[in-house]
Design a protein around this motif. Structure first.
Motif, PDB file in Angstrom:
ATOM      1  N   ALA A 160       9.489  12.827   4.771  1.00 41.87           N
ATOM      2  CA  ALA A 160       8.208  13.290   4.227  1.00 41.87           C
ATOM      3  C   ALA A 160       7.077  13.033   5.212  1.00 41.87           C
ATOM      4  CB  ALA A 160       7.917  12.591   2.902  1.00 41.87           C
ATOM      5  N   LYS A 161       6.146  13.965   5.273  1.00 40.49           N
ATOM      6  CA  LYS A 161       4.997  13.834   6.161  1.00 40.49           C
ATOM      7  C   LYS A 161       3.833  13.203   5.401  1.00 40.49           C
ATOM      8  CE  LYS A 161       6.350  17.944   8.774  1.00 40.49           C
ATOM      9  NZ  LYS A 161       5.952  19.292   9.225  1.00 40.49           N
ATOM     10  N   LYS A 162       2.737  13.002   6.102  1.00 36.01           N
ATOM     11  CA  LYS A 162       1.547  12.469   5.450  1.00 36.01           C
ATOM     12  C   LYS A 162       1.110  13.415   4.338  1.00 36.01           C
ATOM     13  CE  LYS A 162      -0.263   9.754   9.315  1.00 36.01           C
ATOM     14  NZ  LYS A 162      -1.431   9.490  10.180  1.00 36.01           N
ATOM     15  N   MET A 163       0.564  12.819   3.265  1.00 32.03           N
ATOM     16  CA  MET A 163       0.255  13.599   2.071  1.00 32.03           C
ATOM     17  C   MET A 163      -1.242  13.654   1.827  1.00 32.03           C
ATOM     18  SD  MET A 163       3.361  14.245   1.059  1.00 32.03           S
ATOM     19  CE  MET A 163       2.995  14.934  -0.556  1.00 32.03           C
ATOM     20  N   ASP A 164      -1.695  14.721   1.136  1.00 32.30           N
ATOM     21  CA  ASP A 164      -3.058  14.753   0.632  1.00 32.30           C
ATOM     22  C   ASP A 164      -3.189  13.737  -0.491  1.00 32.30           C
ATOM     23  OD1 ASP A 164      -3.760  16.825   2.352  1.00 32.30           O
ATOM     24  OD2 ASP A 164      -3.131  18.361   0.907  1.00 32.30           O
ATOM     25  N   ALA A 165      -4.403  13.235  -0.689  1.00 32.13           N
ATOM     26  CA  ALA A 165      -4.637  12.212  -1.709  1.00 32.13           C
ATOM     27  C   ALA A 165      -4.742  12.856  -3.088  1.00 32.13           C
ATOM     28  CB  ALA A 165      -5.904  11.421  -1.387  1.00 32.13           C
ATOM     29  N   LEU A 166      -3.608  13.363  -3.581  1.00 31.90           N
ATOM     30  CA  LEU A 166      -3.565  13.959  -4.907  1.00 31.90           C
ATOM     31  C   LEU A 166      -3.352  12.878  -5.957  1.00 31.90           C
ATOM     32  CD1 LEU A 166      -1.316  17.066  -4.177  1.00 31.90           C
ATOM     33  CD2 LEU A 166      -3.802  17.007  -4.367  1.00 31.90           C
ATOM     34  N   GLY A 167      -3.858  13.135  -7.170  1.00 29.15           N
ATOM     35  CA  GLY A 167      -3.706  12.169  -8.250  1.00 29.15           C
ATOM     36  C   GLY A 167      -5.061  11.791  -8.811  1.00 29.15           C
ATOM     37  N   THR A 168      -5.049  10.812  -9.707  1.00 27.08           N
ATOM     38  CA  THR A 168      -6.289  10.341 -10.331  1.00 27.08           C
ATOM     39  C   THR A 168      -6.830   9.166  -9.528  1.00 27.08           C
ATOM     40  OG1 THR A 168      -5.428  11.048 -12.473  1.00 27.08           O
ATOM     41  CG2 THR A 168      -7.317   9.539 -12.481  1.00 27.08           C
ATOM     42  N   PRO A 169      -8.049   9.269  -8.976  1.00 32.94           N
ATOM     43  CA  PRO A 169      -8.559   8.277  -8.023  1.00 32.94           C
ATOM     44  C   PRO A 169      -8.404   6.822  -8.441  1.00 32.94           C
ATOM     45  CG  PRO A 169     -10.042  10.143  -8.120  1.00 32.94           C
ATOM     46  CD  PRO A 169      -9.002  10.372  -9.174  1.00 32.94           C
ATOM     47  N   TYR A 170      -8.689   6.481  -9.697  1.00 35.98           N
ATOM     48  CA  TYR A 170      -8.676   5.085 -10.128  1.00 35.98           C
ATOM     49  C   TYR A 170      -7.270   4.479 -10.165  1.00 35.98           C
ATOM     50  CZ  TYR A 170     -13.616   5.347 -11.245  1.00 35.98           C
ATOM     51  OH  TYR A 170     -14.983   5.475 -11.156  1.00 35.98           O
ATOM     52  N   TYR A 171      -6.243   5.295  -9.989  1.00 36.97           N
ATOM     53  CA  TYR A 171      -4.863   4.802 -10.031  1.00 36.97           C
ATOM     54  C   TYR A 171      -4.120   5.063  -8.728  1.00 36.97           C
ATOM     55  CZ  TYR A 171      -6.123   4.714 -14.942  1.00 36.97           C
ATOM     56  OH  TYR A 171      -6.773   4.473 -16.121  1.00 36.97           O
ATOM     57  N   LEU A 172      -4.838   5.521  -7.701  1.00 36.24           N
ATOM     58  CA  LEU A 172      -4.203   5.854  -6.432  1.00 36.24           C
ATOM     59  C   LEU A 172      -3.972   4.608  -5.588  1.00 36.24           C
ATOM     60  CD1 LEU A 172      -5.963   9.108  -5.162  1.00 36.24           C
ATOM     61  CD2 LEU A 172      -3.681   8.872  -6.129  1.00 36.24           C
ATOM     62  N   ALA A 173      -2.784   4.514  -5.007  1.00 37.15           N
ATOM     63  CA  ALA A 173      -2.447   3.403  -4.128  1.00 37.15           C
ATOM     64  C   ALA A 173      -3.222   3.532  -2.813  1.00 37.15           C
ATOM     65  CB  ALA A 173      -0.940   3.391  -3.853  1.00 37.15           C
ATOM     66  N   ALA A 186       4.054   3.598  -4.462  1.00 36.41           N
ATOM     67  CA  ALA A 186       2.799   4.176  -4.953  1.00 36.41           C
ATOM     68  C   ALA A 186       2.784   4.187  -6.482  1.00 36.41           C
ATOM     69  CB  ALA A 186       2.617   5.592  -4.408  1.00 36.41           C
ATOM     70  N   ASP A 187       3.927   4.494  -7.086  1.00 39.28           N
ATOM     71  CA  ASP A 187       4.029   4.462  -8.549  1.00 39.28           C
ATOM     72  C   ASP A 187       3.907   3.033  -9.075  1.00 39.28           C
ATOM     73  OD1 ASP A 187       4.303   7.190  -8.906  1.00 39.28           O
ATOM     74  OD2 ASP A 187       6.486   7.151  -9.077  1.00 39.28           O
ATOM     75  N   VAL A 188       4.410   2.053  -8.305  1.00 38.51           N
ATOM     76  CA  VAL A 188       4.298   0.648  -8.710  1.00 38.51           C
ATOM     77  C   VAL A 188       2.835   0.237  -8.749  1.00 38.51           C
ATOM     78  CG1 VAL A 188       4.795  -1.744  -8.030  1.00 38.51           C
ATOM     79  CG2 VAL A 188       6.588  -0.004  -7.894  1.00 38.51           C
ATOM     80  N   TRP A 189       2.053   0.651  -7.755  1.00 38.06           N
ATOM     81  CA  TRP A 189       0.613   0.358  -7.748  1.00 38.06           C
ATOM     82  C   TRP A 189      -0.058   0.948  -8.998  1.00 38.06           C
ATOM     83  CZ3 TRP A 189      -2.973  -2.108  -4.452  1.00 38.06           C
ATOM     84  CH2 TRP A 189      -4.321  -1.824  -4.727  1.00 38.06           C
ATOM     85  N   SER A 190       0.225   2.212  -9.273  1.00 38.32           N
ATOM     86  CA  SER A 190      -0.381   2.873 -10.439  1.00 38.32           C
ATOM     87  C   SER A 190      -0.014   2.146 -11.727  1.00 38.32           C
ATOM     88  CB  SER A 190       0.071   4.330 -10.519  1.00 38.32           C
ATOM     89  OG  SER A 190      -0.295   5.047  -9.361  1.00 38.32           O
ATOM     90  N   LEU A 191       1.259   1.729 -11.830  1.00 37.15           N
ATOM     91  CA  LEU A 191       1.695   0.994 -13.012  1.00 37.15           C
ATOM     92  C   LEU A 191       0.981  -0.347 -13.106  1.00 37.15           C
ATOM     93  CD1 LEU A 191       3.610   1.121 -15.430  1.00 37.15           C
ATOM     94  CD2 LEU A 191       5.358   0.025 -14.014  1.00 37.15           C
ATOM     95  N   GLY A 192       0.694  -0.966 -11.954  1.00 40.15           N
ATOM     96  CA  GLY A 192      -0.071  -2.208 -11.950  1.00 40.15           C
ATOM     97  C   GLY A 192      -1.481  -2.011 -12.485  1.00 40.15           C
TER      98      GLY A 192
END
Length: 280
Positions: A160-173, A186-192
């Protein structure tokens, strides 16, 4: 919206966002309630591929803690995704009621382990959700969690290459905010972030008024330590320490999902008891 020709009767609008609307509907033959996610394509030549990827991912998932895909069809420039209906609302409502009715330790553990169970299933199948947040954690009739909305989910790849910062800002790693390669951590951060919010009623970065402030808070490597320590007041050292480990800035040092499962005997025991309660 006309779905009558597809055997569905719209009951009411459940919500709407940037990309479309979500309806509660009933099947014409037996009045079984379902959820209809309707996506209006502004540019079908580019958007249809992304929507097809979402449909493909959710159509391959079958787990009691994941919202169930039923079917999909296209009407002109509108894509309709039919899923099971979860009547209990979302985790957002529970968090918003925190001041009046804080979660008990048992409730916190039950909800958290439901999330772990669903997320473990996704990660075993190499799916990164990328948009975990309270609004995407639905509650079924038995008050059990169902992970929903796979609109920006992706299949993990070592290439995988670098990604755009998609998602909800307050839960982004932090790594996503920096545009780095996205992985399961990244999902672990959001779950935290969600765990913190379930414990305190507020997100760890909820005091940021602008994206610039939010970015500065998230990217400051020690910014979450003090906040997580405050959770001891509510639920004790176990949960505050776990939250701190999940909200670790360096993803290489951030706790992994398997290590969360064995972080404490009470979590481990509850989590593995869920395996004897599967109902597909």
């Amino acid at each position: 919206m006309n779905l009558e020709g597809n055997g569905l009767h719209v009951v009411k609008l459940l919500g709407e966002g940037t990309f479309g609307r979500v309806f509660l509907a009933e099947t014409a033959n037996d009045r079984h309630r379902v959820c209809v996610k309707q996506i209006v394509m502004r540019d079908p030549s580019t958007e249809l591929k992304m929507i097809r990827e979402e449909v493909y991912i959710i159509s391959q998932l079958k787990h009691p803690r994941i919202i169930k895909f039923l079917q999909s069809f296209v009407q002109g420039e509108v894509v309709n995704i039919i899923m099971e209906y979860a009547p209990g609302g979302t985790m957002r409502t529970i968090i918003d009621n925190h001041i009046k009715k804080p979660l008990t330790h048992n409730e916190l553990q039950a909800y958290f382990c439901d999330m772990l169970s669903g997320l473990e299933y996704l990660h075993i199948r190499h799916v990164i959700h990328r948009d975990l947040k309270p609004e995407n954690l639905l509650l079924d009739k038995n008050n059990r969690i169902k992970i929903a909305d796979f609109g920006i989910a992706l299949i993990h790849s070592s290439h995988a290459k670098k990604m755009d910062a998609l998602g909800t800002p307050y839960y982004l790693a932090p790594e996503i905010l920096r545009g780095y390669q996205c992985d399961f951590k990244a999902d672990v951060w959001s779950l935290g972030c969600i765990l913190y919010e379930m414990c305190s009623g507020l997100g760890p970065f909820s005091f940021a008024d602008t994206m610039r402030e939010l970015r500065a808070m998230v990217l400051h490597s020690n910014s979450t330590f003090y906040h997580c320590k405050k959770l001891e007041v509510y639920y004790g050292k176990m949960w505050s320490t776990l939250c701190e480990r999940m909200l670790t800035y360096d993803r290489m040092q951030r706790i992994s999902l398997p290590d969360i499962v064995k972080f404490h005997p009470s979590i481990t025991l509850y989590f593995y008891n869920l395996y004897f309660d599967y109902s597909y």
